[in-house]
Design an enzyme around this catalytic site. Sequence first.
Site, mmCIF file in Angstrom:
data_model
loop_
_atom_site.group_PDB
_atom_site.id
_atom_site.type_symbol
_atom_site.label_atom_id
_atom_site.label_comp_id
_atom_site.label_asym_id
_atom_site.label_seq_id
_atom_site.Cartn_x
_atom_site.Cartn_y
_atom_site.Cartn_z
ATOM 1 N N SER A 41 -3.108 1.716 -3.078
ATOM 2 C CA SER A 41 -2.562 2.706 -2.143
ATOM 3 C C SER A 41 -1.267 2.205 -1.511
ATOM 4 O O SER A 41 -0.365 2.986 -1.202
ATOM 5 C CB SER A 41 -3.589 3.084 -1.066
ATOM 6 O OG SER A 41 -3.749 2.068 -0.098
ATOM 7 N N ASP A 42 -1.132 0.892 -1.317
ATOM 8 C CA ASP A 42 0.132 0.342 -0.827
ATOM 9 C C ASP A 42 1.262 0.627 -1.813
ATOM 10 O O ASP A 42 2.330 1.132 -1.437
ATOM 11 C CB ASP A 42 0.004 -1.169 -0.640
ATOM 12 C CG ASP A 42 -0.433 -1.559 0.760
ATOM 13 O OD1 ASP A 42 -0.068 -0.842 1.712
ATOM 14 O OD2 ASP A 42 -1.133 -2.565 0.912
ATOM 15 N N TYR A 43 1.047 0.270 -3.062
ATOM 16 C CA TYR A 43 2.103 0.455 -4.057
ATOM 17 C C TYR A 43 2.384 1.933 -4.309
ATOM 18 O O TYR A 43 3.542 2.348 -4.414
ATOM 19 C CB TYR A 43 1.714 -0.235 -5.366
ATOM 20 C CG TYR A 43 1.811 -1.731 -5.305
ATOM 21 C CD1 TYR A 43 3.048 -2.359 -5.205
ATOM 22 C CD2 TYR A 43 0.674 -2.534 -5.333
ATOM 23 C CE1 TYR A 43 3.149 -3.736 -5.148
ATOM 24 C CE2 TYR A 43 0.765 -3.914 -5.278
ATOM 25 C CZ TYR A 43 2.008 -4.516 -5.185
ATOM 26 O OH TYR A 43 2.113 -5.879 -5.128
#
Length: 406
Positions: free
Chosen positions: A175-177
């Site tokens: 989800s960060d990337y």
Amino acid sequence: MRKPLVGLRVLDVGTRIAAPFCAGILGEQGAEVIKIEQPGTGDPMRTIGPFAKPDDKPGEGSDHPYSLFWAVEGRGRKSITLDLRQPRGQELFRQLTEHADVLCENFRPGTLERWNIHPELLPRHLVTVRISVFGQDGPKSLRPGLDRNGVAYGGLLHLTGEPDRPPVRPGLTISDYLTGVFAAQAATALLYERDAGGTGEGGVIDAYLYGSVLRILEWTHAAYHHLGLVRNRTGNRLDHSAPLDNYPSRDGRWVCIAAAMEANFARLCTAMDRQDLLDDPKFATAEVRAANGDEINQIVADWTSGLDAADIEARCVACDVPVATAYDAADIAADPHITARGDLIAIDDPVIGPLNQQAPFPRFDGHPPPIPTGAPRLGQHTDEVLTDLCNLTQHDLAALRADNVI
């Protein structure tokens, strides 16, 4: 090399992954990226392993273990130190934004407001990317959180793993990337509107971790709304497609074969020398194969179990069946296709020297991927940036250091 964002300047005040990754994407397409870090400590990413032993190059931090995670995610940018909690640091930051096009941050909502550097106080031309777990408003916006929380709240964690086992996290901080990628696209959209559209106005992008996950959930919510269907884990298989799985090989590897479509199933039968399956009514159509998925997947697994992964892949390729062995890092480094495409490149790291990393992605046709600069040492470019953009003198810099502002 083609770098369409040359001339743009990005300020990266984020930490860890999401906001810095957004800035890094813009940097790999030509923008100048200036990372602003806390004096003395820097981005926590610098402290996350695995670690390498530094070489003999002199410089700050050269005698400490060196994060290879930072070496990848910190690349392609300059580093300056600036304490945004101090009024003088805030003043300098506002000066820097006068010379920037994009600001990327991923603090908890309200942090920039407390530091007096929130978008309403910044130049109107600036595009501000604000990344958080739950968004800038709403009843859960002030909750703390990390990637795993975004994966869970967005609905992906519930779908990952085997149906009779607990949910399993994806192997990466997805989800960060993913949020970083969506945010970078949105930033270029606002820049296009600002410049090509002639508005001169930037804007604020509210990018939140669970939102990027929610956006890629395919038919999940349409089916819930229209059919009352709650989607659940299916492991490596799909309820509506068979044969499809990661199949075991004789040499202990796993080979993904996707042969649910009619043409691909017929080709797989040829690869397995099992044309008799085409005449079996249990496997006559995609619908009935899906209904008998356990049986047809077991037949394929029995076949793969008697062959090494390379043989399975070769036979499938010869018959035009979609196939891929589950690669690890050693496989990727040795693969001739990846080598021919230049998907791994050597970056000259200022601490440990040449280091193989993933090449920038995607690429522009006819142009090799650009080679980013190595991840900077903490504060490596402080004097350069503050002298050039804020007109500070050496006396000014010395005073700021004495006050721990830089």
